[in-house]
Design an enzyme around this catalytic site. Structure first.
Site, PDB file in Angstrom:
ATOM      1  N   LYS A 196       0.799  -1.224   0.000  1.00 22.21           N
ATOM      2  CA  LYS A 196       0.000   0.000   0.000  1.00 22.21           C
ATOM      3  C   LYS A 196       0.838   1.284   0.000  1.00 22.21           C
ATOM      4  CE  LYS A 196      -4.077  -0.292   2.338  1.00 22.21           C
ATOM      5  NZ  LYS A 196      -5.071  -0.705   3.360  1.00 22.21           N
ATOM      6  N   ASP A 215      -9.726   4.059   2.313  1.00 18.61           N
ATOM      7  CA  ASP A 215      -9.910   3.500   3.664  1.00 18.61           C
ATOM      8  C   ASP A 215     -10.598   4.501   4.598  1.00 18.61           C
ATOM      9  OD1 ASP A 215      -8.824   0.981   3.201  1.00 18.61           O
ATOM     10  OD2 ASP A 215      -6.788   1.634   3.650  1.00 18.61           O
TER      11      ASP A 215
END
Ligand code: ATR
Length: 278
Positions: free
Chosen positions: A70, A107
């Site tokens: 990520k 997120d």
């Protein structure tokens, strides 16, 4: 007449076989009757850049990126959204028609959408937020909470220096509290969030004392296995509104699905059931 190619997307990580995302996207593709496939892509750090280079040529319109890529993906992407840059990580890629790789981080919005969907009375401005943990997940949650307008974040982490680092980076609305006093931060907190791995199946339990918890607080956990963590069970017993972590996983997937497959999917009871039951 040539037919449009079937769009492909997937989740790229290592390991990736535990990911619930393929089930989730398969459920939405089925529900909306859309052409498309979403597959797990097991890719090591060494192969990350070549894999990303190859995917558009294979018919991929984008992908999700998970652990451990990520952060590294930001050095490969051509265009990075402000929120991904702020969080320092991306979880959603779009392979644009001009060949550019667009990286976003959903997120934080997934976290907020989950709160808003399951605690409709929740208001960012209602009071301070207590946040446990200062890792990658905490960064996304903190950026989202600050953006939503929480007046103050009380932040505690086992390794205090990491929490101090976030305060330096994200500013004066963060107050760092030592981990030995972690239980204190729930007092007066309108929102309580666990972003650590404590309480996850196979990890140590979440043992922070919750005596000070106010029953008006909304308490949420990013851990979703088990769904009812020790934190959530304690908060429920204290009369709080509790929001489990599965919804964050479902909601963070919405923007990617919409961009790749052209329909904004609903997160509802059937979505949860499809992901939980397989
Ligand atoms: P993620 O990207 O999922 O947030 P991470 O960056 O490894 O993963 O962060 C994990 C978080 O869980 C950190 O806040 C970590 O605390 P440290 O910064 O002290 O490592 C926290 N954590 C993990 N195991 C823990 C434990 N046994 N006790 C307390 N905190 C723990």
């Amino acid at each position: 007449m040539t037919q449009a190619p079937i769009p492909l997307a997937g989740v790229l990580g290592k390991p990736v076989n535990h990911s619930l995302s393929p089930r989730l996207h398969a459920h939405w593709l089925r529900t909306y009757g859309l052409p498309g496939h979403y597959v797990p892509l097991d890719v090591s750090a060494r192969d990350l850049a070549p894999a990303i280079g190859m995917l558009p040529r294979l018919g991929f319109v984008g992908c999700n990126v998970t652990i451990p890529h990520k952060e590294a993906i930001l050095s490969i992407a051509d265009v990075i959204t402000d929120r991904a840059a702020l969080i320092g990580a991306a979880n959603t890629l779009i392979f644009r028609e001009d060949g550019k790789i667009h990286a976003d981080n959903t997120d934080g919005v997934g976290f907020l959408e989950n709160l808003r969907a399951n605690a409709p009375d929740w208001q960012a401005s209602a009071g301070p937020a207590a946040v446990f943990g200062a890792g990658g997940a905490a960064r996304a949650v903190i950026v989202a909470l600050l953006d939503a307008g929480v007046p103050q974040i009380l932040l505690t982490n086992r390794t205090r220096a990491r929490a101090e680092g976030l305060r330096t980076e994200f500013g004066h609305r963060i107050t760092v509290v030592d981990w030995v006093k972690a239980g204190n931060i729930v007092e007066d907190a309108a929102t309580v969030v666990n972003t650590t791995s404590l309480g996850m199946t196979g990890k140590p339990p979440f043992r922070v004392p919750l005596d000070g918890l106010d029953r008006r607080s909304v308490v949420t956990d990013i851990v979703y296995s088990p769904l009812e963590t020790t934190l959530l069970a304690g908060a429920r017993a204290a009369g709080c509104t509790v929001v489990d972590g599965l919804g964050m996983l479902l909601h963070q997937a919405v923007p990617g699905f919409e961009r790749w497959f052209g329909t904004r999917p609903e997160v509802d009871a059937a979505t949860r059931a499809a992901v939980l039951d397989g």
